[in-house]
Design an enzyme around this catalytic site. Structure first.
Site, PDB file in Angstrom:
ATOM      1  N   ARG A  27     130.696  35.838  85.325  1.00 51.94           N
ATOM      2  CA  ARG A  27     130.298  37.244  85.334  1.00 51.94           C
ATOM      3  C   ARG A  27     130.784  37.979  86.571  1.00 51.94           C
ATOM      4  O   ARG A  27     131.153  39.155  86.512  1.00 51.94           O
ATOM      5  CB  ARG A  27     128.759  37.318  85.249  1.00 51.94           C
ATOM      6  N   TYR A 129     111.212  38.553  88.111  1.00 52.20           N
ATOM      7  CA  TYR A 129     110.281  37.426  88.160  1.00 52.20           C
ATOM      8  C   TYR A 129     108.797  37.783  88.248  1.00 52.20           C
ATOM      9  O   TYR A 129     108.006  37.405  87.385  1.00 52.20           O
ATOM     10  CB  TYR A 129     110.634  36.527  89.348  1.00 52.20           C
ATOM     11  N   ARG A 170      99.465  20.516  77.244  1.00 53.04           N
ATOM     12  CA  ARG A 170     100.926  20.541  77.361  1.00 53.04           C
ATOM     13  C   ARG A 170     101.446  21.972  77.421  1.00 53.04           C
ATOM     14  O   ARG A 170     102.624  22.223  77.167  1.00 53.04           O
ATOM     15  CB  ARG A 170     101.542  19.786  76.174  1.00 53.04           C
ATOM     16  N   CYS A 190     116.956  33.212  86.847  1.00 53.00           N
ATOM     17  CA  CYS A 190     117.712  31.955  86.907  1.00 53.00           C
ATOM     18  C   CYS A 190     116.737  30.779  86.849  1.00 53.00           C
ATOM     19  O   CYS A 190     116.845  29.912  85.994  1.00 53.00           O
ATOM     20  CB  CYS A 190     118.554  31.909  88.174  1.00 53.00           C
ATOM     21  N   ARG A 210     118.316  28.014  84.304  1.00 55.14           N
ATOM     22  CA  ARG A 210     119.427  28.228  83.368  1.00 55.14           C
ATOM     23  C   ARG A 210     120.764  28.352  84.077  1.00 55.14           C
ATOM     24  O   ARG A 210     121.815  28.022  83.549  1.00 55.14           O
ATOM     25  CB  ARG A 210     119.189  29.491  82.539  1.00 55.14           C
ATOM     26  N   SER A 211     120.739  28.869  85.315  1.00 62.36           N
ATOM     27  CA  SER A 211     121.945  29.102  86.101  1.00 62.36           C
ATOM     28  C   SER A 211     121.623  28.807  87.552  1.00 62.36           C
ATOM     29  O   SER A 211     120.590  29.268  88.059  1.00 62.36           O
ATOM     30  CB  SER A 211     122.408  30.557  85.941  1.00 62.36           C
ATOM     31  N   CYS A 212     122.480  28.046  88.210  1.00 61.60           N
ATOM     32  CA  CYS A 212     122.162  27.636  89.571  1.00 61.60           C
ATOM     33  C   CYS A 212     123.402  27.602  90.448  1.00 61.60           C
ATOM     34  O   CYS A 212     124.372  26.891  90.155  1.00 61.60           O
ATOM     35  CB  CYS A 212     121.516  26.252  89.564  1.00 61.60           C
ATOM     36  N   ASP A 213     123.358  28.368  91.529  1.00 59.31           N
ATOM     37  CA  ASP A 213     124.359  28.330  92.588  1.00 59.31           C
ATOM     38  C   ASP A 213     123.950  27.200  93.537  1.00 59.31           C
ATOM     39  O   ASP A 213     122.997  27.342  94.299  1.00 59.31           O
ATOM     40  CB  ASP A 213     124.387  29.685  93.293  1.00 59.31           C
ATOM     41  N   HIS A 251     126.546  25.313  89.221  1.00 59.18           N
ATOM     42  CA  HIS A 251     127.908  25.654  89.629  1.00 59.18           C
ATOM     43  C   HIS A 251     128.055  25.897  91.123  1.00 59.18           C
ATOM     44  O   HIS A 251     127.075  26.104  91.841  1.00 59.18           O
ATOM     45  CB  HIS A 251     128.373  26.907  88.869  1.00 59.18           C
ATOM     46  N   ALA A 307     127.753  36.195  95.555  1.00 48.56           N
ATOM     47  CA  ALA A 307     128.403  36.804  94.388  1.00 48.56           C
ATOM     48  C   ALA A 307     127.394  37.661  93.645  1.00 48.56           C
ATOM     49  O   ALA A 307     126.316  37.193  93.314  1.00 48.56           O
ATOM     50  CB  ALA A 307     128.953  35.728  93.458  1.00 48.56           C
TER      51      ALA A 307
END
Length: 308
Positions: A27, A129, A170, A190, A210-213, A251, A307
């Site tokens: 992105r 969040y 649960r 994220c 879901r997305s990690c620098d 990533h 970024a």
């Protein structure tokens, strides 16, 4: 053979992502190397925290951000006034894009701090969040097939209550991925899903991201998830258990080569511990002064561009 340091698994993930990751466009236009489905595990017993030592992590900054999430606020001004810079780039980019005013980032942030009206208009991030954590929107039917806004759901308070009253459930989950509101957020969450699990007298947490620098974001994410687990454990009279971190698109940015090479050349050192100095009446009443980190002697900081 010496016992593995808790940080070695983080460095192994960084190395694997950099050397084996799939190179792809993203992105931001910068490009990344990415792996999928990574897992890290940390034992939080006896005050242990997954605080990265191969570079200095500003844990107080991460803590202030977490406390801000728990207020439900979505405007960066309270963070700016505490010199927390994590979210500055996103509203600045929106301001420049929408107004055409090429104001420098530092000047923009100074206006956020000095001018509450300007901050109210340009400092908000949308329903990110904290809004989802403590005020998830609900809607109630009215006549004519229409709906009106109902009372928000405080997921954090509900999880604390469910851990106290039904520890075997649960459904101890805090979710940030509100599909209906993603397009209104400066950045979709994220670290999106937290699930808690009681095993005997210990509270475990699984965070799905879901997305990690890996370079810039993950050290903060690990600290914050472990801290939230410690805080909730204290509130529900449990001992801290295990933090399990799971990454989707995990990533490293291609312009972080210097950071990666420098950090991988360093050896972890020490085993920092966190002490919570008081027990507030609720999960929402902690202050930065309530947390003390001991035996943290990290290597120096490593700077790298964010970024946006």
């Amino acid at each position: 053979m010496s016992k593995q340091h808790y940080e070695d698994q983080y460095l192994d993930l960084m190395r694997r992502t950099w050397t084996q990751g799939d190179e792809r466009r993203d992105r931001t236009g910068i490009g990344t190397r990415s792996v999928f489905g990574a897992t890290l595990r940390f034992d939080l017993a006896e005050g242990a925290m997954p605080l990265v030592t191969t570079k200095r992590v500003y844990w107080k900054t991460a803590t202030r951000e977490l406390l801000w999430f728990l207020t439900g606020d979505t405007n960066i001004r309270p963070l700016v006034l505490q010199d927390v810079k994590i979210w500055n780039e996103w509203p600045h980019a929106r301001y420049v894009d929408e107004t055409g005013d090429e104001i420098a980032l530092n000047d923009f942030i100074a206006r956020i701090a000095d001018d509450p009206a300007f901050a109210a208009k340009w400092g908000d991030l949308g329903p990110v969040y904290g809004k989802q954590w403590v005020d998830w929107p609900t809607y109630q039917p009215v006549k004519g097939g229409l709906y009106r806004k109902g009372p928000g759901v405080n997921q954090v308070a509900e999880v604390v209550a469910s851990l106290r009253n039904n520890p075997g459930s649960r459904r101890h989950i805090i979710e940030g991925w509100n599909v209906a509101e993603l397009d209104r957020m400066a950045l979709p969450p994220c670290h999106k899903t937290y699930q808690f699990h009681v095993a005997g007298s210990r509270l475990n947490c699984l965070l799905y991201q879901r997305s990690c620098d890996v370079a810039l974001g993950l050290p903060f994410n690990l600290w914050s998830a472990a801290l939230l687990t410690r805080m909730i454990a204290q509130q529900v009279d449990l001992e801290p258990g295990e933090l399990v971190w799971m990454g989707g698109d995990t990533h490293l940015y291609l312009n972080h080569a210097d950071l990666v090479e420098e950090q991988l050349s360093r050896e972890p050192q020490g085993h920092p511990r966190l002490k919570i100095l008081r027990r507030p009446s609720t999960i929402f009443d902690y202050r930065i002064e309530d947390f003390e980190v001991r035996d943290y002697t990290p290597h120096g900081p490593i700077k790298a561009p964010v970024a946006v």
